[in-house]
Design a protein around this motif. Structure first.
Motif, PDB file in Angstrom:
ATOM      1  N   LEU A  76       0.799  -1.216   0.000  1.00  0.00           N
ATOM      2  CA  LEU A  76       0.000   0.000   0.000  1.00  0.00           C
ATOM      3  C   LEU A  76       0.836   1.274   0.000  1.00  0.00           C
ATOM      4  O   LEU A  76       0.283   2.377  -0.034  1.00  0.00           O
ATOM      5  CB  LEU A  76      -0.939   0.002   1.218  1.00  0.00           C
ATOM      6  CG  LEU A  76      -1.989  -1.112   1.261  1.00  0.00           C
ATOM      7  CD1 LEU A  76      -2.754  -1.070   2.574  1.00  0.00           C
ATOM      8  CD2 LEU A  76      -2.933  -1.004   0.083  1.00  0.00           C
ATOM      9  N   ARG A  77       2.144   1.146   0.047  1.00  0.00           N
ATOM     10  CA  ARG A  77       2.973   2.360   0.023  1.00  0.00           C
ATOM     11  C   ARG A  77       2.817   3.055  -1.326  1.00  0.00           C
ATOM     12  O   ARG A  77       2.918   2.417  -2.377  1.00  0.00           O
ATOM     13  CB  ARG A  77       4.439   2.008   0.261  1.00  0.00           C
ATOM     14  CG  ARG A  77       4.748   1.604   1.698  1.00  0.00           C
ATOM     15  CD  ARG A  77       6.235   1.349   1.871  1.00  0.00           C
ATOM     16  NE  ARG A  77       6.548   0.913   3.222  1.00  0.00           N
ATOM     17  CZ  ARG A  77       6.836   1.739   4.234  1.00  0.00           C
ATOM     18  NH1 ARG A  77       6.840   3.047   4.027  1.00  0.00           N
ATOM     19  NH2 ARG A  77       7.117   1.257   5.424  1.00  0.00           N
ATOM     20  N   PRO A  78       2.562   4.375  -1.325  1.00  0.00           N
ATOM     21  CA  PRO A  78       2.408   5.090  -2.593  1.00  0.00           C
ATOM     22  C   PRO A  78       3.656   4.969  -3.473  1.00  0.00           C
ATOM     23  O   PRO A  78       4.779   4.962  -2.971  1.00  0.00           O
ATOM     24  CB  PRO A  78       2.187   6.541  -2.149  1.00  0.00           C
ATOM     25  CG  PRO A  78       1.610   6.422  -0.780  1.00  0.00           C
ATOM     26  CD  PRO A  78       2.298   5.238  -0.161  1.00  0.00           C
ATOM     27  N   ARG A  79       3.448   4.872  -4.775  1.00  0.00           N
ATOM     28  CA  ARG A  79       4.567   4.850  -5.713  1.00  0.00           C
ATOM     29  C   ARG A  79       5.262   6.198  -5.732  1.00  0.00           C
ATOM     30  O   ARG A  79       6.472   6.289  -5.838  1.00  0.00           O
ATOM     31  CB  ARG A  79       4.100   4.487  -7.121  1.00  0.00           C
ATOM     32  CG  ARG A  79       3.450   3.121  -7.256  1.00  0.00           C
ATOM     33  CD  ARG A  79       4.407   1.983  -6.875  1.00  0.00           C
ATOM     34  NE  ARG A  79       3.972   0.705  -7.401  1.00  0.00           N
ATOM     35  CZ  ARG A  79       3.145  -0.130  -6.794  1.00  0.00           C
ATOM     36  NH1 ARG A  79       2.651   0.176  -5.607  1.00  0.00           N
ATOM     37  NH2 ARG A  79       2.808  -1.288  -7.352  1.00  0.00           N
ATOM     38  N   PHE A  80       4.465   7.265  -5.641  1.00  0.00           N
ATOM     39  CA  PHE A  80       5.033   8.606  -5.566  1.00  0.00           C
ATOM     40  C   PHE A  80       4.096   9.487  -4.751  1.00  0.00           C
ATOM     41  O   PHE A  80       2.902   9.196  -4.617  1.00  0.00           O
ATOM     42  CB  PHE A  80       5.239   9.212  -6.962  1.00  0.00           C
ATOM     43  CG  PHE A  80       3.964   9.512  -7.708  1.00  0.00           C
ATOM     44  CD1 PHE A  80       3.274  10.707  -7.505  1.00  0.00           C
ATOM     45  CD2 PHE A  80       3.444   8.602  -8.619  1.00  0.00           C
ATOM     46  CE1 PHE A  80       2.095  10.975  -8.184  1.00  0.00           C
ATOM     47  CE2 PHE A  80       2.266   8.860  -9.301  1.00  0.00           C
ATOM     48  CZ  PHE A  80       1.587  10.054  -9.085  1.00  0.00           C
ATOM     49  N   SER A  81       4.649  10.551  -4.202  1.00  0.00           N
ATOM     50  CA  SER A  81       3.856  11.554  -3.506  1.00  0.00           C
ATOM     51  C   SER A  81       4.353  12.935  -3.900  1.00  0.00           C
ATOM     52  O   SER A  81       5.534  13.261  -3.728  1.00  0.00           O
ATOM     53  CB  SER A  81       3.936  11.374  -1.987  1.00  0.00           C
ATOM     54  OG  SER A  81       3.178  10.246  -1.578  1.00  0.00           O
ATOM     55  N   ILE A  82       3.436  13.712  -4.456  1.00  0.00           N
ATOM     56  CA  ILE A  82       3.735  15.094  -4.837  1.00  0.00           C
ATOM     57  C   ILE A  82       3.394  15.987  -3.654  1.00  0.00           C
ATOM     58  O   ILE A  82       2.278  15.944  -3.120  1.00  0.00           O
ATOM     59  CB  ILE A  82       2.938  15.490  -6.087  1.00  0.00           C
ATOM     60  CG1 ILE A  82       3.424  14.663  -7.294  1.00  0.00           C
ATOM     61  CG2 ILE A  82       3.059  16.973  -6.361  1.00  0.00           C
ATOM     62  CD1 ILE A  82       2.608  14.861  -8.549  1.00  0.00           C
ATOM     63  N   MET A  83       4.357  16.797  -3.230  1.00  0.00           N
ATOM     64  CA  MET A  83       4.222  17.581  -2.001  1.00  0.00           C
ATOM     65  C   MET A  83       4.568  19.041  -2.272  1.00  0.00           C
ATOM     66  O   MET A  83       5.735  19.409  -2.369  1.00  0.00           O
ATOM     67  CB  MET A  83       5.124  16.996  -0.915  1.00  0.00           C
ATOM     68  CG  MET A  83       4.867  15.511  -0.658  1.00  0.00           C
ATOM     69  SD  MET A  83       6.082  14.730   0.441  1.00  0.00           S
ATOM     70  CE  MET A  83       5.747  15.591   1.963  1.00  0.00           C
ATOM     71  N   ASN A  84       3.551  19.866  -2.410  1.00  0.00           N
ATOM     72  CA  ASN A  84       3.707  21.311  -2.596  1.00  0.00           C
ATOM     73  C   ASN A  84       3.234  21.991  -1.324  1.00  0.00           C
ATOM     74  O   ASN A  84       2.034  22.063  -1.062  1.00  0.00           O
ATOM     75  CB  ASN A  84       2.890  21.777  -3.800  1.00  0.00           C
ATOM     76  CG  ASN A  84       2.949  23.293  -3.989  1.00  0.00           C
ATOM     77  OD1 ASN A  84       3.622  23.998  -3.231  1.00  0.00           O
ATOM     78  ND2 ASN A  84       2.236  23.794  -4.978  1.00  0.00           N
ATOM     79  N   PRO A  85       4.145  22.511  -0.499  1.00  0.00           N
ATOM     80  CA  PRO A  85       3.732  23.124   0.768  1.00  0.00           C
ATOM     81  C   PRO A  85       2.725  24.258   0.596  1.00  0.00           C
ATOM     82  O   PRO A  85       1.910  24.508   1.497  1.00  0.00           O
ATOM     83  CB  PRO A  85       5.060  23.654   1.348  1.00  0.00           C
ATOM     84  CG  PRO A  85       6.099  22.766   0.740  1.00  0.00           C
ATOM     85  CD  PRO A  85       5.615  22.472  -0.644  1.00  0.00           C
TER      86      PRO A  85
END
Length: 393
Positions: free
Chosen positions: A169-178
């Motif tokens: 279940l770990r995400p393949r990617f995570s986009i993180m824009n503060p």
């Protein structure tokens, strides 16, 4: 330090405007037919959904959308998502939102490839062995679900709130824009900060000896939150403070600060009954429960709490009576949460003391004990709820 394996395959895409790369990232990880999963209207009103779906179109990907995720995400929407994915032959799930959306997406991802009822994963009847790939566009710094294999779902008919976990279940990617977190209300920001700190404390309070490296990593995240959380409450548009908090939330729950040491998680489990019963924000419930748990279990190892007090909150060490230092550290933590605008007792949270027996029964420990830093019986859990009911700064 205990033996351990550490696995964290998620690719983190961090910084301003990175949500415009969502389509490229889905394509990179093999997605062609995408479910875009999101919560309420804020992602639509802000234009974020338009930017994300445009990036999917630019990458030549097809997609369908499913919104409506609520805080304490419900099993009813998960069932709807599973059915939609099967109907549309979805091969990738992209979630746009915070921990609730990501948790819901993970449940759908697991359920699509499972022949039985997905709730089997949350009731302990089955383990997640495979799932559709998941990617995230994070909008709230809190749960750490963007980098973990964990997910929590509420069963609407019963109010039971239960978790499941798997590396699948770990995400393949995570986009993180503060910058995406700058429009959050102060209360939601504060709830996220408490959740981040709680994820660290669940690992920090350990019975494992000689874990200096992870002690110091835990303390670094906690010190960051002590500094940055008040800054963003005062100045919501402070991008740099938001950036530090967002990455702190990820570091707190990838388990890099928890490897090689026993962990607790009783505070989270005790709180889950509150948010399942009253549908309150998880971070707000933790603000009530975690300091109360600390008060109750502190005598098990006063020196560990004294270490937290001196290293994180700057308390002066009382070598003649470490218990006093430990107590002061807990008071400092509760004051910090109060200053962020969070509840610290049942009345402020909207909970009722007369419901404690029902909460303990739903917890389900029975005549046994639930393990952790200090194993807890049903009576212990009841006593922690009672402390929480009357807590004061």
């Amino acid at each position: 330090m205990d033996n351990f394996n550490f696995y964290s395959p998620t690719e983190f895409v961090f910084g301003a405007d990175r949500e415009n790369e969502a389509g490229q990232m889905v394509k990179k990880f093999g997605g062609k037919n995408v479910l875009v999963h999101f919560g309420g209207g804020s992602a639509v009103k802000s234009g974020l959904m338009d930017r994300v779906t445009k990036s999917l179109e630019n990458a030549g990907l097809s997609y369908v959308t499913l919104g409506g995720v609520k805080p304490n995400p419900r099993d009813t929407l998960v069932y709807e998502g599973i059915a939609l994915c099967k109907k549309e032959n979805i091969d990738f799930i992209l979630c746009v939102g915070g921990g609730s959306v990501i948790d819901s997406a993970k449940a759908i991802a697991a359920g699509v490839l499972y022949e039985g009822d997905f709730w089997d994963f949350y009731s302990g009847k089955a383990a997640v062995e495979k799932a559709l790939p998941v990617g995230t566009v994070l909008t709230i710094a809190a749960a750490g679900s963007e980098g973990s294999g964990d997910t929590v779902i509420t069963q609407e008919a019963t109010g039971l709130k239960r978790g499941a976990g798997s590396n699948a279940l770990r995400p393949r990617f995570s986009i993180m824009n503060p910058a995406l977190t700058q429009t959050l209300p102060a209360f939601q920001t504060a709830c996220g900060a408490c959740d981040i700190m709680a994820h660290v404390f669940e690992r920090y309070f350990t019975n494992t000896r000689e874990v200096e490296i992870t002690d110091r990593l835990c303390e670094a995240v906690l010190l960051t939150m002590v500094k940055e959380a008040p800054r963003v409450i005062k100045d919501p548009d402070n991008y740099e403070a938001r950036a530090n908090i967002m990455w702190a939330g990820t570091v707190a729950h990838t388990n890099i600060v928890g490897v090689g040491r026993s962990q607790d998680w009783n505070s989270h489990n005790i709180e889950h009954e509150l948010s399942g019963f009253y549908d309150v924000a998880h971070g707000a419930g933790l603000a009530v429960i975690m300091p109360s748990w600390m008060e109750y279990v502190m005598p098990h190892n006063p020196m560990r709490f004294a270490q937290m007090a001196t290293r994180v909150f700057g308390c002066e060490m009382n070598f003649k009576c470490p218990e006093e230092t430990a107590k002061e550290g807990i008071r400092c933590f509760r004051r910090f949460l109060k200053e962020l605008g969070l509840p610290i007792n049942f009345e402020e949270l909207g909970a009722k003391e007369e419901d404690i027996p029902a909460l303990v029964e739903k917890f389900g420990v029975g005549d046994g004990k639930t393990g952790g830093f200090m194993p807890l019986s049903a009576e212990d859990i009841s006593n922690i709820y009672k402390i929480a009911a009357h807590a004061k700064v």
